[in-house]
Design a protein around this motif. Structure first.
Motif, short mmCIF file in Angstrom:
data_model
loop_
_atom_site.label_atom_id
_atom_site.label_comp_id
_atom_site.label_asym_id
_atom_site.label_seq_id
_atom_site.Cartn_x
_atom_site.Cartn_y
_atom_site.Cartn_z
N LEU A 42 102.85 27.69 -25.59
CA LEU A 42 102.46 26.28 -25.44
C LEU A 42 102.57 25.55 -26.79
CD1 LEU A 42 99.42 26.55 -23.00
CD2 LEU A 42 101.74 25.79 -22.44
N THR A 43 102.25 26.28 -27.85
CA THR A 43 102.38 25.69 -29.19
C THR A 43 103.84 25.33 -29.45
OG1 THR A 43 100.49 26.98 -29.96
CG2 THR A 43 101.96 26.09 -31.64
N GLU A 44 104.75 26.23 -29.13
CA GLU A 44 106.18 25.94 -29.30
C GLU A 44 106.63 24.81 -28.37
OE1 GLU A 44 108.13 27.24 -31.51
OE2 GLU A 44 107.17 29.10 -32.13
N ASP A 45 106.05 24.76 -27.18
CA ASP A 45 106.46 23.76 -26.19
C ASP A 45 106.28 22.33 -26.67
OD1 ASP A 45 107.43 25.30 -24.12
OD2 ASP A 45 105.50 25.48 -23.10
N ASN A 46 105.34 22.11 -27.56
CA ASN A 46 105.09 20.73 -27.99
C ASN A 46 106.10 20.23 -29.03
OD1 ASN A 46 103.45 18.86 -26.86
ND2 ASN A 46 101.59 19.45 -27.94
N LEU A 81 101.30 28.64 -15.76
CA LEU A 81 101.99 28.38 -17.04
C LEU A 81 102.59 26.97 -17.04
CD1 LEU A 81 102.90 29.58 -19.77
CD2 LEU A 81 105.03 30.23 -18.65
N GLU A 82 103.22 26.61 -15.94
CA GLU A 82 103.86 25.29 -15.87
C GLU A 82 102.79 24.19 -15.89
OE1 GLU A 82 106.64 24.34 -16.48
OE2 GLU A 82 107.00 22.42 -15.49
N GLY A 83 101.68 24.45 -15.21
CA GLY A 83 100.59 23.48 -15.23
C GLY A 83 100.05 23.29 -16.64
N ALA A 84 99.91 24.41 -17.35
CA ALA A 84 99.38 24.34 -18.73
C ALA A 84 100.37 23.61 -19.63
CB ALA A 84 99.12 25.75 -19.25
N ARG A 85 101.66 23.85 -19.41
CA ARG A 85 102.67 23.16 -20.23
C ARG A 85 102.62 21.65 -19.99
NH1 ARG A 85 107.39 20.77 -20.04
NH2 ARG A 85 107.49 21.00 -17.78
N MET A 86 102.56 21.26 -18.72
CA MET A 86 102.50 19.82 -18.40
C MET A 86 101.28 19.20 -19.04
SD MET A 86 105.06 18.65 -16.72
CE MET A 86 104.42 17.10 -16.06
N ASN A 87 100.16 19.87 -18.87
CA ASN A 87 98.91 19.36 -19.41
C ASN A 87 98.99 19.21 -20.94
OD1 ASN A 87 96.20 19.64 -20.58
ND2 ASN A 87 95.56 19.77 -18.45
N HIS A 88 99.46 20.26 -21.59
CA HIS A 88 99.49 20.26 -23.05
C HIS A 88 100.47 19.23 -23.61
CE1 HIS A 88 98.98 21.75 -27.05
NE2 HIS A 88 100.19 22.21 -27.13
N MET A 89 101.68 19.19 -23.04
CA MET A 89 102.67 18.24 -23.54
C MET A 89 102.30 16.81 -23.22
SD MET A 89 106.39 20.01 -23.05
CE MET A 89 107.23 18.75 -24.01
N SER A 90 101.57 16.62 -22.11
CA SER A 90 101.19 15.25 -21.75
C SER A 90 100.18 14.67 -22.75
CB SER A 90 100.60 15.21 -20.34
OG SER A 90 101.56 15.67 -19.41
N VAL A 97 93.55 22.46 -46.51
CA VAL A 97 92.94 23.78 -46.37
C VAL A 97 91.54 23.66 -45.77
CG1 VAL A 97 92.05 25.80 -47.63
CG2 VAL A 97 94.30 24.87 -48.19
N THR A 98 90.79 22.66 -46.18
CA THR A 98 89.39 22.56 -45.72
C THR A 98 89.28 22.01 -44.29
OG1 THR A 98 89.18 20.39 -46.78
CG2 THR A 98 88.42 22.29 -48.04
N THR A 99 90.37 21.48 -43.75
CA THR A 99 90.29 20.93 -42.39
C THR A 99 91.28 21.59 -41.44
OG1 THR A 99 91.91 19.22 -42.92
CG2 THR A 99 89.59 18.64 -43.24
N PHE A 100 91.92 22.69 -41.89
CA PHE A 100 93.05 23.26 -41.13
C PHE A 100 92.69 23.65 -39.70
CE2 PHE A 100 95.96 26.45 -39.60
CZ PHE A 100 97.19 25.97 -40.02
N GLU A 101 93.52 23.24 -38.79
CA GLU A 101 93.43 23.67 -37.39
C GLU A 101 94.81 24.10 -36.94
OE1 GLU A 101 92.00 20.70 -34.70
OE2 GLU A 101 90.08 21.73 -34.56
N MET A 102 94.88 25.10 -36.07
CA MET A 102 96.18 25.52 -35.55
C MET A 102 96.79 24.38 -34.71
SD MET A 102 97.00 28.51 -36.56
CE MET A 102 97.59 30.00 -35.76
N PRO A 103 98.13 24.29 -34.68
CA PRO A 103 98.75 23.19 -33.95
C PRO A 103 98.43 23.21 -32.44
CG PRO A 103 100.41 24.79 -34.66
CD PRO A 103 99.13 25.16 -35.33
N GLY A 104 98.09 24.40 -31.93
CA GLY A 104 97.78 24.50 -30.50
C GLY A 104 96.30 24.33 -30.19
N ALA A 105 95.54 23.85 -31.17
CA ALA A 105 94.07 23.82 -31.01
C ALA A 105 93.61 22.98 -29.82
CB ALA A 105 93.41 23.33 -32.30
N ASP A 106 94.43 22.04 -29.35
CA ASP A 106 93.97 21.26 -28.20
C ASP A 106 94.53 21.75 -26.86
OD1 ASP A 106 96.46 20.41 -28.72
OD2 ASP A 106 96.00 18.26 -28.83
#
Ligand SMILES: [Fe+2]
Ligand SMILES: [Fe+2]
Length: 311
Positions: A73-77, A128-137, A219-228
């Motif tokens: 999902l991280t790559e999908d965005n 998986l497809e639902g999660a992709r739609m949700n995440h990319m939306s 560094v002090t605020t880092f979040e992974m790109p897939g955090a949401d």
């Protein structure tokens, strides 16, 4: 007064060109289709009236599935990431050439992982497809959009974090073919990290004070790109417990090597703001060390309890 965003872009243009040439000379061509065991695939339930998916279709562990889903999902965005860097770096000359080349390379990652998961029936394709739609939306917004230096610092850490996550995900799948694919992807992420890391190293020489502040902010605020990603927290905990990506790895294998490469602890001649930023960074890294140890201790006792229960 430090350099403006436009001045930084212009000053770094030559460095981008040099590192783009370097990247193109070391990046190896590879083909996602070669990594997928197509003959193991089966038609799914639906339009073509195949077999419904079942969790028993694949022996993969829950944590391996979670990690693969998060990484995919991280790559999908990618369209959102492309938008963010195209707006920030521009689409002209060396900066633009990098934006497009990087996007093309990243485009392989999501495609390859999805093909793999579907052929191996490792995850529920409808979920998986639902999660992709949700995440990319939701899209992805670069929180460092106003700062070229902050963005370069962020992607330096993020590419390395992604490398570590792919690499360790490959290991926990217990599937040599999946491990091989994720190792191949991780090698790309490493080259991306090197590109951005070299750019920021040049920025640190051009404008050390502003760059030091950007590094500390990131560094002090880092979040992974897939955090949401929906359910990310639960999956992130699972991944941390399994050692796919935890605080210790984040601090020691992602943040520290990059900081050491930049020699942030040795930079001389900083002004008061630059020194204050570095002090804040050092204090943060010390706290992170304590938190990482605390997590490791908790994980050890959790594992000991689970092992005792199995005896
Ligand atoms: Fe990627
Ligand atoms: Fe990457």
């Amino acid at each position: 007064m430090g350099l403006s965003q436009t001045e930084l872009l212009l000053e770094l243009e030559q460095v981008v060109q040099g590192n783009l040439d370097r990247h193109l000379s070391v990046a190896k061509e590879w083909f996602p289709h070669e990594y997928v065991p197509w003959s193991e695939g089966r038609t799914f339930k639906g339009v073509l009236d195949g077999d419904p998916w079942s969790p028993d279709d694949s022996p993969m562990s829950e944590v391996a599935r979670s990690a693969l889903i998060v990484n995919l999902l991280t790559e999908d965005n990618l369209p959102s990431y492309h938008h963010e860097i195209a707006v920030l770096f521009g689409r002209e000359a060396a900066w633009g050439e990098w934006v497009h080349r990087w996007t093309a390379e990243e485009g392989r990652h999501g495609a390859a992982i999805r093909d793999y998961l579907l052929v191996k029936r490792a995850v529920d394709p409808v979920d998986l497809e639902g999660a992709r739609m949700n995440h990319m939306s939701q899209g992805y917004a670069n929180v460092n959009r106003e700062s070229l230096l902050g963005s370069l610092a962020y992607v330096s850490f993020q590419e390395l974090a992604t490398r570590v996550s792919h690499r360790n995900t490959g290991r926990v799948t217990g599937d040599p073919l999946c491990d091989q694919l994720l190792a191949r992807i991780a090698a790309d992420e490493n080259l991306h990290m090197i590109f951005y890391r070299n750019l920021l190293a040049a920025a640190l020489e051009l404008d050390p004070d502003q760059t030091m502040q950007a590094i500390t902010d990131v560094v002090t605020t880092f979040e992974m790109p897939g955090a949401d990603i929906q359910g990310f927290q639960r999956k992130a905990v699972e991944m941390a417990v399994a050692g796919v990506y935890d605080l210790r790895q984040h601090r020691d294998d992602v943040v520290m090597p990059v900081l050491r490469f930049w020699k942030v602890f040795d930079v001389e001649g900083l002004n008061a703001d630059g020194e204050a930023a570095r002090d804040e960074l050092v204090a943060f890294l010390d706290r992170l060390d304590v938190q990482a140890t605390r997590f490791e201790d908790k994980r050890d006792s959790l594992k000991a309890r689970m092992a005792a229960r199995l005896e």
